[in-house]
Write an enzyme that holds these catalytic residues in place. Structure first.
Site, PDB file in Angstrom:
ATOM      1  N   GLU A   1     -55.694  -4.009  36.993  1.00 59.27           N
ATOM      2  CA  GLU A   1     -54.623  -3.063  36.225  1.00 59.27           C
ATOM      3  C   GLU A   1     -55.613  -2.436  34.958  1.00 59.27           C
ATOM      4  O   GLU A   1     -55.499  -3.006  34.002  1.00 59.27           O
ATOM      5  CB  GLU A   1     -53.254  -3.740  35.385  1.00 59.27           C
ATOM      6  CG  GLU A   1     -52.513  -4.298  36.626  1.00 59.27           C
ATOM      7  CD  GLU A   1     -51.118  -4.576  36.226  1.00 59.27           C
ATOM      8  OE1 GLU A   1     -50.247  -3.894  36.766  1.00 59.27           O
ATOM      9  OE2 GLU A   1     -50.947  -5.139  35.160  1.00 59.27           O
TER      10      GLU A   1
ATOM     11  N   GLY B   1     -48.390   2.376  32.380  1.00 62.80           N
ATOM     12  CA  GLY B   1     -47.498   3.191  31.520  1.00 62.80           C
ATOM     13  C   GLY B   1     -47.660   4.464  31.039  1.00 62.80           C
ATOM     14  O   GLY B   1     -46.914   4.998  30.302  1.00 62.80           O
TER      15      GLY B   1
ATOM     16  N   GLU C   1     -50.424  -6.683  28.497  1.00 62.17           N
ATOM     17  CA  GLU C   1     -49.668  -6.773  27.381  1.00 62.17           C
ATOM     18  C   GLU C   1     -49.336  -7.904  26.730  1.00 62.17           C
ATOM     19  O   GLU C   1     -49.225  -8.137  25.299  1.00 62.17           O
ATOM     20  CB  GLU C   1     -48.059  -6.099  27.771  1.00 62.17           C
ATOM     21  CG  GLU C   1     -47.981  -4.608  27.821  1.00 62.17           C
ATOM     22  CD  GLU C   1     -47.108  -4.239  28.971  1.00 62.17           C
ATOM     23  OE1 GLU C   1     -46.052  -4.759  29.326  1.00 62.17           O
ATOM     24  OE2 GLU C   1     -47.054  -3.136  29.525  1.00 62.17           O
TER      25      GLU C   1
ATOM     26  N   ASN D   1     -42.724  -5.527  38.070  1.00 60.06           N
ATOM     27  CA  ASN D   1     -42.618  -6.147  36.753  1.00 60.06           C
ATOM     28  C   ASN D   1     -41.550  -5.476  35.942  1.00 60.06           C
ATOM     29  O   ASN D   1     -41.916  -4.199  35.602  1.00 60.06           O
ATOM     30  CB  ASN D   1     -44.055  -6.117  36.158  1.00 60.06           C
ATOM     31  CG  ASN D   1     -44.023  -6.520  34.719  1.00 60.06           C
ATOM     32  OD1 ASN D   1     -43.250  -7.382  34.266  1.00 60.06           O
ATOM     33  ND2 ASN D   1     -45.065  -6.232  34.141  1.00 60.06           N
TER      34      ASN D   1
ATOM     35  N   HIS E   1     -51.028 -10.516  32.072  1.00 61.25           N
ATOM     36  CA  HIS E   1     -50.747  -9.134  31.863  1.00 61.25           C
ATOM     37  C   HIS E   1     -51.446  -8.564  30.558  1.00 61.25           C
ATOM     38  O   HIS E   1     -51.180  -9.151  29.675  1.00 61.25           O
ATOM     39  CB  HIS E   1     -49.242  -8.790  32.036  1.00 61.25           C
ATOM     40  CG  HIS E   1     -48.903  -7.399  32.186  1.00 61.25           C
ATOM     41  ND1 HIS E   1     -48.958  -6.507  31.175  1.00 61.25           N
ATOM     42  CD2 HIS E   1     -48.548  -6.787  33.072  1.00 61.25           C
ATOM     43  CE1 HIS E   1     -48.452  -5.457  31.375  1.00 61.25           C
ATOM     44  NE2 HIS E   1     -48.343  -5.501  32.747  1.00 61.25           N
TER      45      HIS E   1
ATOM     46  N   GLY F   1     -44.752  -1.278  37.447  1.00 61.11           N
ATOM     47  CA  GLY F   1     -44.127  -1.323  36.256  1.00 61.11           C
ATOM     48  C   GLY F   1     -42.891  -0.319  36.197  1.00 61.11           C
ATOM     49  O   GLY F   1     -41.683  -0.802  37.015  1.00 61.11           O
ATOM     50  N   GLY F   2     -42.923   0.793  35.463  1.00 58.65           N
ATOM     51  CA  GLY F   2     -41.782   1.834  35.435  1.00 58.65           C
ATOM     52  C   GLY F   2     -41.133   1.973  36.631  1.00 58.65           C
ATOM     53  O   GLY F   2     -40.046   2.009  37.009  1.00 58.65           O
TER      54      GLY F   2
ATOM     55  N   LYS G   1     -40.526  -6.116  32.999  1.00 59.62           N
ATOM     56  CA  LYS G   1     -40.782  -6.138  31.626  1.00 59.62           C
ATOM     57  C   LYS G   1     -39.501  -6.520  30.766  1.00 59.62           C
ATOM     58  O   LYS G   1     -38.757  -7.157  31.424  1.00 59.62           O
ATOM     59  CB  LYS G   1     -41.774  -5.007  31.081  1.00 59.62           C
ATOM     60  CG  LYS G   1     -42.908  -4.694  32.039  1.00 59.62           C
ATOM     61  CD  LYS G   1     -43.790  -3.649  31.294  1.00 59.62           C
ATOM     62  CE  LYS G   1     -44.942  -2.885  32.470  1.00 59.62           C
ATOM     63  NZ  LYS G   1     -45.609  -2.309  31.851  1.00 59.62           N
TER      64      LYS G   1
ATOM     65  N   SER H   1     -49.316   2.919  36.805  1.00 60.33           N
ATOM     66  CA  SER H   1     -48.700   4.316  37.072  1.00 60.33           C
ATOM     67  C   SER H   1     -48.809   4.375  38.648  1.00 60.33           C
ATOM     68  O   SER H   1     -48.738   5.542  39.030  1.00 60.33           O
ATOM     69  CB  SER H   1     -49.299   5.363  36.333  1.00 60.33           C
ATOM     70  OG  SER H   1     -49.228   5.118  34.963  1.00 60.33           O
TER      71      SER H   1
HETATM   72  C1  PEP Z   1     -47.401  -2.921  34.652  1.00 61.93           C
HETATM   73  O1  PEP Z   1     -47.161  -3.238  33.473  1.00 61.93           O
HETATM   74  O2  PEP Z   1     -48.057  -3.920  35.425  1.00 61.93           O
HETATM   75  C2  PEP Z   1     -47.626  -1.572  35.235  1.00 61.93           C
HETATM   76  C3  PEP Z   1     -48.339  -1.373  36.292  1.00 61.93           C
HETATM   77  O3  PEP Z   1     -46.782  -0.735  34.592  1.00 61.93           O
HETATM   78  P1  PEP Z   1     -46.586   1.052  35.272  1.00 61.93           P
HETATM   79  O4  PEP Z   1     -46.476   0.817  36.808  1.00 61.93           O
HETATM   80  O5  PEP Z   1     -45.246   1.396  34.472  1.00 61.93           O
HETATM   81  O6  PEP Z   1     -47.915   1.794  34.702  1.00 61.93           O
END
Ligand code: PEP
Length: 251
Positions: free
Chosen positions: A168, A174, A98, A10, A96, A235-236, A12, A214
């Site tokens: 999640e 994040g 967010e 993702n 999600h 994500g990241g 974002k 993460s």
């Molecule tokens: C996400 O936003 O779905 C996510 C898992 O982010 P991160 O891996 O950066 O924690």
């Protein structure tokens, strides 16, 4: 849909057009594990281009990050499921944290988005997870069960079978703070048992449940070796081709 090994990235609100295409190119040209379905989720501006880059690619697909609950109309700034499908998206992330947190999307709205996605042949990746205070209060299982009951558990079995779930925990997204393997397994196993209660064992065993929060090359192996974890929503670490590929190679 039978259970699969999945790594979905993702992005974002990251990557310009050129940066995004460079990342997709790197993934396309790399050696990828044959048994893992890799999914990229760029901003919608890139969907069409990425989709045409990925034509004929095995196990590498493009998803969208969100869709509107209506098919068309006066919703300035929004993007519909049929638009995304026509641009080549195969899947869409819905729910999600967010979107829930910053855009006030509640379970009822998310259910209508899931129905809309399914009506337009987009496979939903449906996210759920608890905030830190709920985890600390020890009521995380009830919290996530309620999210499911108020949303995707309202679907008929034939529709539920088409979705991918992603657990999640919000406190892990994040933050660099990953759920411990036993915390992830506890929740994933519970989710699967609720699917058995609501639908049946076959559907539960066929549902892919991803972990997100993460997840990175250093911890992916421990998470993906858990019996009820079928992969990750990343994500990241999905913003760098090498990291995303290393995660995909962690099964
Ligand atoms: C996400 O936003 O779905 C996510 C898992 O982010 P991160 O891996 O950066 O924690």
């Amino acid at each position: 849909m039978p259970r699969k090994k999945i790594v979905a990235g993702n992005w974002k609100m990251n990557k310009t057009y050129e940066e995004g295409l460079a990342l997709v190119s790197a993934l396309k040209n790399a050696s990828r594990p044959e048994s893992v379905w890799m999914i990229v989720t760029p901003p919608a501006l890139l969907t069409r281009e990425v989709s045409s880059m990925l034509k004929e690619q095995n196990q590498l697909s493009v998803a969208a990050q969100n869709c509107h609950q209506e098919t068309s109309g006066a919703y300035t700034g929004e993007i519909s499921a049929p638009m995304l499908r026509a641009a080549g998206a195969e899947l869409v992330i819905i729910g999600h944290s967010e979107r829930r947190q910053y855009f006030g999307e509640d379970n009822a709205l998310l259910l209508s988005k899931v129905r809309q996605a399914l009506a337009h042949d987009l496979q939903p990746i449906f996210c759920m997870g608890e905030p830190l205070e709920i985890r600390e209060a020890g009521t995380h299982l009830e919290y996530v069960k309620n999210q499911l009951e108020k949303s995707v558990f309202q679907l008929a079995e034939s529709d539920f079978k088409k979705i991918i779930l992603a657990y999640e925990p919000i406190w892990a997204i994040g933050t660099g703070k990953t759920a411990q393997p036993e915390q992830a397994q506890e929740m994933h196993q519970a989710i699967r048992s609720w699917i058995v209660e609501k639908y049946n064992t076959e559907t539960a065993n066929d549902t892919s449940i991803l972990y997100g929060g993460s997840c990175k090359p250093a911890n992916a192996k421990d998470l993906f070796s858990l019996p009820d974890v079928d992969g990750g929503l990343i994500g990241g670490a999905s913003l760098k081709a090498d990291d995303f590929l290393a995660i995909a190679h962690s099964f």
